[in-house]
Design a protein around this motif. Structure first.
Motif, mmCIF file in Angstrom:
data_model
loop_
_atom_site.group_PDB
_atom_site.id
_atom_site.type_symbol
_atom_site.label_atom_id
_atom_site.label_comp_id
_atom_site.label_asym_id
_atom_site.label_seq_id
_atom_site.Cartn_x
_atom_site.Cartn_y
_atom_site.Cartn_z
ATOM 1 N N UNK A 159 0.821 -1.208 0.000
ATOM 2 C CA UNK A 159 0.000 0.000 0.000
ATOM 3 C C UNK A 159 0.858 1.263 0.000
ATOM 4 N N UNK A 160 2.039 1.209 0.639
ATOM 5 C CA UNK A 160 2.975 2.339 0.572
ATOM 6 C C UNK A 160 3.421 2.555 -0.864
ATOM 7 N N UNK A 161 3.830 1.472 -1.534
ATOM 8 C CA UNK A 161 4.268 1.598 -2.918
ATOM 9 C C UNK A 161 3.152 2.163 -3.794
ATOM 10 N N UNK A 162 1.935 1.702 -3.534
ATOM 11 C CA UNK A 162 0.790 2.183 -4.317
ATOM 12 C C UNK A 162 0.575 3.670 -4.092
ATOM 13 N N UNK A 163 0.617 4.093 -2.814
ATOM 14 C CA UNK A 163 0.367 5.500 -2.496
ATOM 15 C C UNK A 163 1.458 6.405 -3.048
ATOM 16 N N UNK A 164 2.705 5.942 -2.995
ATOM 17 C CA UNK A 164 3.838 6.741 -3.439
ATOM 18 C C UNK A 164 4.120 6.603 -4.926
ATOM 19 N N UNK A 168 2.577 19.518 4.695
ATOM 20 C CA UNK A 168 3.058 19.021 3.408
ATOM 21 C C UNK A 168 2.888 17.505 3.302
ATOM 22 N N UNK A 169 3.142 16.798 4.409
ATOM 23 C CA UNK A 169 2.988 15.345 4.392
ATOM 24 C C UNK A 169 1.540 14.948 4.133
ATOM 25 N N UNK A 170 0.616 15.613 4.813
ATOM 26 C CA UNK A 170 -0.805 15.303 4.623
ATOM 27 C C UNK A 170 -1.236 15.652 3.205
ATOM 28 N N UNK A 171 -0.722 16.754 2.674
ATOM 29 C CA UNK A 171 -1.060 17.139 1.300
ATOM 30 C C UNK A 171 -0.595 16.088 0.299
ATOM 31 N N UNK A 172 0.574 15.505 0.532
ATOM 32 C CA UNK A 172 1.150 14.542 -0.405
ATOM 33 C C UNK A 172 0.440 13.189 -0.361
ATOM 34 N N UNK A 173 0.343 12.583 0.820
ATOM 35 C CA UNK A 173 -0.162 11.202 0.919
ATOM 36 C C UNK A 173 -1.208 11.010 2.010
ATOM 37 N N UNK A 229 8.433 0.360 8.545
ATOM 38 C CA UNK A 229 9.027 1.026 7.387
ATOM 39 C C UNK A 229 8.358 2.378 7.221
ATOM 40 N N UNK A 230 9.148 3.387 6.869
ATOM 41 C CA UNK A 230 8.586 4.737 6.776
ATOM 42 C C UNK A 230 9.354 5.569 5.761
ATOM 43 N N UNK A 231 9.251 5.237 4.453
ATOM 44 C CA UNK A 231 9.859 6.105 3.454
ATOM 45 C C UNK A 231 9.188 7.474 3.487
ATOM 46 N N UNK A 232 9.841 8.453 2.918
ATOM 47 C CA UNK A 232 9.313 9.816 2.968
ATOM 48 C C UNK A 232 7.881 9.858 2.440
ATOM 49 N N UNK A 233 7.064 10.685 3.088
ATOM 50 C CA UNK A 233 5.619 10.683 2.840
ATOM 51 C C UNK A 233 5.227 11.536 1.641
ATOM 52 N N UNK A 234 6.019 11.457 0.573
ATOM 53 C CA UNK A 234 5.722 12.153 -0.672
ATOM 54 C C UNK A 234 5.448 11.128 -1.762
ATOM 55 N N UNK A 235 4.805 11.567 -2.806
ATOM 56 C CA UNK A 235 4.704 10.724 -3.993
ATOM 57 C C UNK A 235 6.100 10.571 -4.595
#
Length: 312
Positions: free
Chosen positions: A47-52, A154-159, A137-143
């Motif tokens: 789901x992380x990969x999908x979101x990013x 900014x994090x909420x705006x991105x993902x 796991x917690x890669x940066x919360x951007x696309x």
């Protein structure tokens, strides 16, 4: 994704509950905000990969609350332990042989026999991870490919659309991702520069090997950390229409400067923020002043080369 974005900041307990339930969480760290999931839950990691929109071959860092927990998922030798003792909690990631393949799934490790692990320096992050009871796991919360978020907004705006909970930890004081060092087969190599510098690492373990296996580290794509506008680096004179991100006294508009005083730590903290602000201002092209390559400048220039489309 069926989840909706968070309305407000969650507590550590709420975030931990979401992680245990296989959901995604926005997590603050001292480096950048992360998009977090249980490292052993392959569906949550997917789901992380999908979101990013992140490539599956890029490994993720597993975050743990302390060094003892790190050694439950990774095999540390004396040098890895020495690095952990000096730099943890903090912005250093250690890549070591994997010990527990179930608690850090194949997808999180990109199928490798190594695992990237760190103890974050942010107290709220450690509290969430400890309460969740699993590596996170917690890669940066951007696309993927976008500038990493260093503020909660900014994090909420991105993902934010993809998460069940988001924890507000304030602005990230470091502002660039962690330094990544591999400790494998008797060799210590710098895989990704960051705020823990080469010189600081070598003071603990001696000279670092050149090269290393960059595929074991996150953030090693050719184009990465990029804003929407094309980026030109090491610019002494901006071209017509370029927005200049200056560095040092008297260089460009101080409102867009990475550091008007020429302070590398300030420049690191401002880098992704200025990229985002340039996007919001509708910049058609971005020029960046030369940044000294010593100390923290090595990490800043690595991010800039990737934003400009060069292999670092």
């Amino acid at each position: 994704m069926e989840q909706s974005g968070p309305a407000s900041s969650a507590s550590e307990a709420q975030a931990a509950e979401a992680l245990r339930a296989g959901k995604l969480v926005i997590l603050p760290t001292e480096t950048v905000y992360g998009l977090a999931a249980d490292a052993g839950n392959a569906e949550a990691v997917a789901a992380i990969f999908e979101a990013k929109g992140r490539p599956r071959f890029n490994p993720l860092i597993s975050h743990v609350p302390d060094a003892a927990e790190a050694e439950t998922i990774a095999i540390f030798d004396a040098r890895a332990r020495a690095l952990a003792e000096v730099f943890w909690p903090g912005p250093l990631t250690i890549v070591a042989p994997v010990r527990d393949r179930d608690r850090v799934c194949d997808l999180a490790r990109a199928g490798l026999d190594s695992v990237a692990v760190r103890v974050p320096g942010h107290a709220r992050a450690r509290a969430v991870i400890a309460a969740a009871g699993c590596p996170v796991v917690a890669p940066s919360a951007n696309r993927s490919g976008r500038p990493s978020p260093t503020t909660f907004a900014d994090a909420v705006e991105e993902t934010g659309f993809a998460v069940q909970a988001a924890v507000d930890g304030g602005p990230c004081p470091v502002g660039v991702e962690s330094t990544v060092v591999s400790v494998l087969d008797g060799r210590v190599a710098l895989l990704r520069p960051g705020s823990v510098t080469r010189e600081e690492i070598e003071a603990v373990v001696g000279p670092l090997e050149s090269g290393g296996e960059g595929h074991r580290s996150p953030g090693r794509l050719t184009v990465h950390y990029a804003p929407d506008a094309p980026v030109r680096i090491e610019v002494l004179e901006p071209r017509e229409g370029e927005l200049l991100l200056g560095f040092g006294p008297g260089i460009g508009d101080p409102r867009w400067s990475l550091s008007p005083t020429g302070d590398l730590r300030e420049a690191a903290a401002n880098l992704f923020r200025r990229f985002r602000e340039a996007d919001r201002a509708g910049a058609s092209a971005i020029a960046v002043s030369p940044i000294p390559d010593a100390g923290l400048g090595e990490a800043i220039n690595d991010r800039l080369r990737r934003a400009a489309g060069f292999v670092g």
